[in-house]
Design a protein around this motif. Structure first.
Motif, mmCIF file in Angstrom:
data_model
loop_
_atom_site.group_PDB
_atom_site.id
_atom_site.type_symbol
_atom_site.label_atom_id
_atom_site.label_comp_id
_atom_site.label_asym_id
_atom_site.label_seq_id
_atom_site.Cartn_x
_atom_site.Cartn_y
_atom_site.Cartn_z
ATOM 1 N N HIS A 185 -0.255 -44.506 -73.363
ATOM 2 C CA HIS A 185 -1.159 -43.353 -73.320
ATOM 3 C C HIS A 185 -0.721 -42.345 -72.262
ATOM 4 O O HIS A 185 -0.928 -41.141 -72.419
ATOM 5 C CB HIS A 185 -2.599 -43.801 -73.083
ATOM 6 N N LEU A 186 -0.070 -42.830 -71.196
ATOM 7 C CA LEU A 186 0.438 -41.910 -70.182
ATOM 8 C C LEU A 186 1.740 -41.262 -70.638
ATOM 9 O O LEU A 186 1.945 -40.064 -70.446
ATOM 10 C CB LEU A 186 0.659 -42.646 -68.858
ATOM 11 N N SER A 187 2.643 -42.038 -71.235
ATOM 12 C CA SER A 187 3.908 -41.456 -71.673
ATOM 13 C C SER A 187 3.683 -40.445 -72.782
ATOM 14 O O SER A 187 4.391 -39.423 -72.855
ATOM 15 C CB SER A 187 4.873 -42.553 -72.140
ATOM 16 N N GLU A 188 2.713 -40.684 -73.634
ATOM 17 C CA GLU A 188 2.415 -39.720 -74.696
ATOM 18 C C GLU A 188 2.006 -38.381 -74.097
ATOM 19 O O GLU A 188 2.517 -37.323 -74.489
ATOM 20 C CB GLU A 188 1.292 -40.248 -75.593
ATOM 21 N N ARG A 189 1.094 -38.414 -73.139
ATOM 22 C CA ARG A 189 0.646 -37.163 -72.513
ATOM 23 C C ARG A 189 1.787 -36.479 -71.773
ATOM 24 O O ARG A 189 1.963 -35.252 -71.860
ATOM 25 C CB ARG A 189 -0.514 -37.449 -71.556
#
Length: 476
Positions: A185-189
């Motif tokens: 979820h962090l890498s996507e953002r």
């Protein structure tokens, strides 16, 4: 393409210009635009116009933001190696442009090794070098091959795909998620925000994206402080150089920015060449394609970062041959134009690998070996699985993203005979029938690390984990 397509006058007294009435003005300065659709469509034609003026040109990288672009190879090396006259400190320049300028996030001061000089740069660079040296090449290849196999299992049964959105974009993200142990979820953002930042054309979007990437990296550092492990973020946190939280955060941003967007462009641009140039396309079916040669050619002619390596000379500088560089405005190196300088044609033909795709001098990219490995293994895995791959549209119909910094396709549509997902990659891990031998290349070798390499832990992720990560990324 006419000069009217790219040039516009900048009024006296704009950012980085002498005050009104100064003799340096004369008429309003003509700047060559680097952010519109015309530049994205055919940058080589624009570089040719610039070279007619000499090895440096006055450009506009965003509305109202002038810069000096270096297009000559020899002049580029001189600038990149001269830290005294061409420092990295962007803070005085930042005060002269709007806070929502779309190019600010790519060029603003950050406390990492890309944007600092002297002892500070050496300390931050040493910590990063040490961390990168601990990434075992076998483990890295495993991450790449596992991610490629997972993506190709989804692509192969369809008979068609966009290799950019379905493969080239996702694979570097999957690999860096493992290197950093970054939750999806962090890498996507972060990676979606970095795509906006690299475009450098949406003022409102880049300001929000810049804030978002910082918050994501800050959250990742907090997670790794709480649960350290054999990953690059944990190694930075524990490094003897005692980086501050701010320094660690901005080093992570540098890693993601340099390791995802440029690498996905390197993969896509090389595949475009392989599929469209008869020198390479004729060898695909027979397994005789020289992937290393295609990668080397793209690094010379279409590097994924076309114009970057910003410096900020406070005063005018006179270089060899009487080349004049104005002070008070940023200087960018056109890595693409310098590499294709007509004076270097013989060197390129002879296989010389002293290109500037990874910059040069003290700030040469420290992770070029990892970038080349990701790109070459990604391409070999794709061609092993889909050897009858071909472009779905004529190469002339492919389109490019706008922006002053990168050379990035909008899509790479292909077609191929359907292959069932149960068909495995037909070579053992670490081997391939493709020639992918490629050493890091730059006119300046990477800086030495300050301590011996220590291997990371052995990989152990299951195929199911990789598949779930891909589904997360695709919103499934």
């Amino acid at each position: 393409m006419t000069s009217q397509d790219h040039s516009r006058p900048l009024a006296a007294g704009g950012p980085g210009l002498p005050p009104p009435g100064c003799p340096a003005h004369g008429a309003a300065e003509q700047l060559i635009s680097m952010y519109g659709p015309e530049f994205a469509e055919d940058p080589a034609a624009v570089y040719a116009r610039m070279r007619a003026q000499g090895p440096v040109s006055a450009v506009e990288i965003a509305p109202g933001v002038p810069a000096t672009l270096v297009t000559g190879y020899t002049t580029a090396l001189e600038v990149l190696r001269d830290q005294k006259n061409f420092p990295k400190n962007a803070r005085p320049w930042q005060q002269t442009i709007p806070a929502d300028s779309p190019v600010l996030p790519m060029m603003m001061y950050r406390p990492n090794c890309l944007h600092t000089d002297g002892d500070v740069h050496s300390r931050l660079r040493g910590a990063l070098n040490d961390g990168l040296s601990r990434i075992d090449i076998g483990t890295l290849r495993h991450y790449i091959e596992r991610g490629a196999q997972t993506l190709l299992d989804e692509i192969a049964p369809a008979g068609e795909a966009d290799l950019l959105s379905q493969y080239g974009k996702l694979l570097p993200i999957l690999v860096f998620d493992q290197i950093l142990k970054c939750p999806p979820h962090l890498s996507e953002r972060m990676t979606k925000s970095f795509a906006t930042i690299f475009d450098g054309v949406d003022a409102k979007g880049t300001e929000q994206a810049n804030e978002d990437v910082f918050l994501c990296a800050l959250e990742l550092v907090a997670l790794r402080r709480e649960r350290p492990g054999p990953d690059l973020v944990s190694w930075l946190i524990a490094h003897p150089a005692e980086l501050s939280t701010d320094e660690i955060v901005h080093t992570i941003l540098l890693l993601v920015a340099a390791g995802v967007e440029p690498v996905q462009n390197l993969i896509a641009n090389t595949l475009r060449l392989l599929l469209s140039d008869d020198r390479f396309a004729d060898g695909l079916a027979g397994g005789s394609v020289q992937i290393a040669d295609a990668l080397a050619e793209i690094l010379w002619t279409d590097p994924p970062m076309a114009n970057y390596s910003p410096t900020h000379p406070p005063n005018p500088v006179t270089l060899s041959g009487g080349v004049q560089i104005p002070g008070g405005r940023p200087v960018l190196i056109s890595l693409a134009a310098a590499n294709t300088d007509p004076a270097l044609s013989a060197a390129r033909a002879a296989g010389n690998r002293a290109h500037l795709a990874f910059s040069a001098g003290p700030h040469v990219c420290p992770a070029q070996a990892q970038a080349i490995t990701i790109a070459s293994v990604a391409i070999e895995a794709l061609l092993d699985r889909l050897p009858e791959l071909e472009l779905a549209v004529p190469v002339e119909q492919l389109t490019w993203r706008q922006g002053p910094f990168h050379r990035a396709l909008t899509a790479l549509p292909v077609r191929f005979p359907v292959v069932q997902p149960s068909v495995p990659i037909d070579v053992p891990t670490g081997g391939s029938r493709w020639n992918t031998s490629q050493s890091p290349s730059s006119s300046t070798p990477p800086a030495a690390t300050s301590r011996p390499r220590q291997n990371s832990s052995a990989p152990g992720e299951s195929p199911r984990w990789w598949s779930s990560l891909v589904r997360w990324w695709r919103g499934q």
